[in-house]
Scaffold this active site. Structure first.
Site, PDB file in Angstrom:
ATOM      1  N   GLN A 145       0.987  -1.165   0.323  1.00 23.46           N
ATOM      2  CA  GLN A 145      -0.001   0.019   0.012  1.00 23.46           C
ATOM      3  C   GLN A 145       1.230   1.480  -0.122  1.00 23.46           C
ATOM      4  O   GLN A 145       0.623   1.929  -0.239  1.00 23.46           O
ATOM      5  CB  GLN A 145      -0.838   0.083   1.175  1.00 23.46           C
ATOM      6  CG  GLN A 145      -2.102   1.402   1.201  1.00 23.46           C
ATOM      7  CD  GLN A 145      -2.353   1.213  -0.116  1.00 23.46           C
ATOM      8  OE1 GLN A 145      -3.573   0.375   0.094  1.00 23.46           O
ATOM      9  NE2 GLN A 145      -3.930   2.335  -0.546  1.00 23.46           N
ATOM     10  N   VAL A 174      -6.493   6.909  -3.296  1.00 20.04           N
ATOM     11  CA  VAL A 174      -5.638   5.459  -3.238  1.00 20.04           C
ATOM     12  C   VAL A 174      -5.377   5.493  -1.670  1.00 20.04           C
ATOM     13  O   VAL A 174      -5.593   7.343  -0.902  1.00 20.04           O
ATOM     14  CB  VAL A 174      -4.331   5.918  -3.163  1.00 20.04           C
ATOM     15  CG1 VAL A 174      -3.680   4.677  -2.453  1.00 20.04           C
ATOM     16  CG2 VAL A 174      -4.417   5.683  -4.451  1.00 20.04           C
ATOM     17  N   ALA A 175      -6.074   5.127  -0.507  1.00 20.11           N
ATOM     18  CA  ALA A 175      -5.946   4.793   1.136  1.00 20.11           C
ATOM     19  C   ALA A 175      -4.564   5.029   1.541  1.00 20.11           C
ATOM     20  O   ALA A 175      -3.923   4.454   0.789  1.00 20.11           O
ATOM     21  CB  ALA A 175      -7.394   3.960   1.810  1.00 20.11           C
ATOM     22  N   SER A 180      -6.193   0.566   4.395  1.00 17.25           N
ATOM     23  CA  SER A 180      -6.896   0.626   2.877  1.00 17.25           C
ATOM     24  C   SER A 180      -7.545  -0.511   3.558  1.00 17.25           C
ATOM     25  O   SER A 180      -7.381  -1.694   3.877  1.00 17.25           O
ATOM     26  CB  SER A 180      -6.029  -0.267   1.976  1.00 17.25           C
ATOM     27  OG  SER A 180      -5.864  -0.756   0.706  1.00 17.25           O
ATOM     28  N   HIS A 182      -7.992  -3.047   1.578  1.00 13.88           N
ATOM     29  CA  HIS A 182      -7.484  -4.222   0.665  1.00 13.88           C
ATOM     30  C   HIS A 182      -6.364  -4.653   1.822  1.00 13.88           C
ATOM     31  O   HIS A 182      -6.048  -6.185   0.760  1.00 13.88           O
ATOM     32  CB  HIS A 182      -6.053  -3.561  -0.875  1.00 13.88           C
ATOM     33  CG  HIS A 182      -7.050  -3.091  -1.346  1.00 13.88           C
ATOM     34  ND1 HIS A 182      -8.034  -4.100  -2.208  1.00 13.88           N
ATOM     35  CD2 HIS A 182      -7.229  -2.122  -2.434  1.00 13.88           C
ATOM     36  CE1 HIS A 182      -8.250  -3.427  -2.923  1.00 13.88           C
ATOM     37  NE2 HIS A 182      -8.338  -2.010  -3.450  1.00 13.88           N
ATOM     38  N   ASP A 189     -10.857  -5.207  -6.945  1.00 17.00           N
ATOM     39  CA  ASP A 189     -10.927  -3.853  -7.731  1.00 17.00           C
ATOM     40  C   ASP A 189     -11.269  -5.331  -8.533  1.00 17.00           C
ATOM     41  O   ASP A 189     -10.232  -5.795  -9.087  1.00 17.00           O
ATOM     42  CB  ASP A 189      -9.415  -3.407  -7.876  1.00 17.00           C
ATOM     43  CG  ASP A 189      -9.974  -2.492  -6.422  1.00 17.00           C
ATOM     44  OD1 ASP A 189     -10.479  -2.078  -5.843  1.00 17.00           O
ATOM     45  OD2 ASP A 189      -8.578  -1.779  -7.136  1.00 17.00           O
ATOM     46  N   GLU A 237     -15.786   5.385  -6.906  1.00 16.58           N
ATOM     47  CA  GLU A 237     -15.147   4.561  -7.429  1.00 16.58           C
ATOM     48  C   GLU A 237     -15.155   3.026  -8.394  1.00 16.58           C
ATOM     49  O   GLU A 237     -16.035   2.109  -7.468  1.00 16.58           O
ATOM     50  CB  GLU A 237     -13.887   3.338  -6.756  1.00 16.58           C
ATOM     51  CG  GLU A 237     -12.994   4.602  -6.496  1.00 16.58           C
ATOM     52  CD  GLU A 237     -11.720   3.733  -5.483  1.00 16.58           C
ATOM     53  OE1 GLU A 237     -12.176   2.963  -5.177  1.00 16.58           O
ATOM     54  OE2 GLU A 237     -10.580   4.696  -5.379  1.00 16.58           O
ATOM     55  N   HIS A 240     -14.176  -0.933  -7.320  1.00 17.53           N
ATOM     56  CA  HIS A 240     -14.045  -1.479  -6.001  1.00 17.53           C
ATOM     57  C   HIS A 240     -14.617  -1.393  -5.208  1.00 17.53           C
ATOM     58  O   HIS A 240     -15.888  -1.126  -4.889  1.00 17.53           O
ATOM     59  CB  HIS A 240     -13.423  -0.051  -4.894  1.00 17.53           C
ATOM     60  CG  HIS A 240     -12.861  -0.694  -3.965  1.00 17.53           C
ATOM     61  ND1 HIS A 240     -11.459  -0.800  -3.526  1.00 17.53           N
ATOM     62  CD2 HIS A 240     -12.710  -0.731  -2.295  1.00 17.53           C
ATOM     63  CE1 HIS A 240     -11.187  -0.857  -2.170  1.00 17.53           C
ATOM     64  NE2 HIS A 240     -12.594  -1.252  -1.826  1.00 17.53           N
TER      65      HIS A 240
END
Length: 265
Positions: A145, A174-175, A180, A182, A189, A237, A240
């Protein structure tokens, strides 16, 4: 012989001058005292404001530390609720967290094994409808990340943005590392084969339209919908998707709300 004849007007003027002098002295002393008191009050008010700000900052830090602990414990457990953890700037995840079992949905793209079956079914059903889409991002570690965030910032710096502008622009799409989804292994995504850009036009593809309409049936939600960035902190987004479980996904989709709103955060 001493002359005792006084000019009454002079005497009055002298008396008035003395009185005015005394009044001026009292007024000057009062003003000086007022300035001292006012200064002390201002200093006290400034000190109080500083302490209040520090107290709020401390409360926020404690809240985030508690969220880190709770998120990590909940995700690591199979007890009900693991799929509903909230990860964002106010609810970070421990940088060292890694899902207990990661399985690749496609080469190089692992997800938390607990969501694999539903994710695979969603992708297969989409393909059966003649749609062509693929996962372009899944689980990302804390270090990955950092790389993603820095690369996005550098791209903006190359467009002649100032460092502050680049940071602000990047953080809306973008976190920040540690915030995040993710990193949970619960987010993916997904993009259309016919259109590979990560922008609003992705939402106009047949694949995204189908996903937005049917993803809840598989336990997923469009995590960052349009016109909700003031709540999520992230821009729209249309690629996502986040796993929250089928019951929650149905309710969130029917109500047209975000995960933050659903959880009351």
């Amino acid at each position: 012989m001493i002359n005792f004849n006084f000019d009454i007007h002079k005497l009055k003027r002298a008396g008035m001058g003395a009185a005015l002098g005394l009044a001026a002295g009292v007024l000057f002393t009062s003003l000086a005292a007022y300035r001292i008191i006012s200064g002390e009050r201002s200093e006290a008010a400034a000190a109080e404001a500083e302490l209040t700000a520090e107290n709020e900052e401390l409360k926020e830090q404690i809240k985030k530390e508690k969220a880190v602990e709770e998120n990590t414990e909940t995700l690591a457990s199979d007890a009900d609720g693991w799929q509903l953890i909230l990860v964002n700037e106010d609810h970070p995840l421990d940088p060292s967290y890694t899902p207990e079992k990661l399985t690749e949905i496609s080469p190089g793209y692992p997800v938390d094994d607990r969501i694999l079956a539903d994710l695979k079914q969603m992708m297969d059903d989409g393909a059966a409808q003649g749609l062509s889409m693929y996962v372009t991002s899944a689980y990302r570690s804390y270090d990955q990340q950092i790389e993603t965030f820095n690369a996005s910032m550098q791209n903006r710096l190359n467009q002649n943005m100032t460092p502050l502008q680049a940071y602000q622009e990047t953080s809306t799409s973008v976190a920040l590392p540690g915030t995040s989804e993710h990193a949970t292994g619960l987010a993916v995504d997904i993009i259309s084969t016919s259109y590979g850009e990560l922008d609003d036009r992705q939402g106009e593809t047949a694949e995204q339209k189908w996903l937005m309409e049917h993803c809840w049936e598989y336990g997923f939600i469009l995590r960052y919908p349009p016109e909700k960035s003031d709540i999520t902190g992230i821009i729209y987004e249309p690629w996502h998707y986040r796993y929250v479980g089928k019951d929650a996904a149905k309710e969130i989709t029917e109500q047209g709300i975000t995960l933050e709103e659903y959880l009351g955060q």
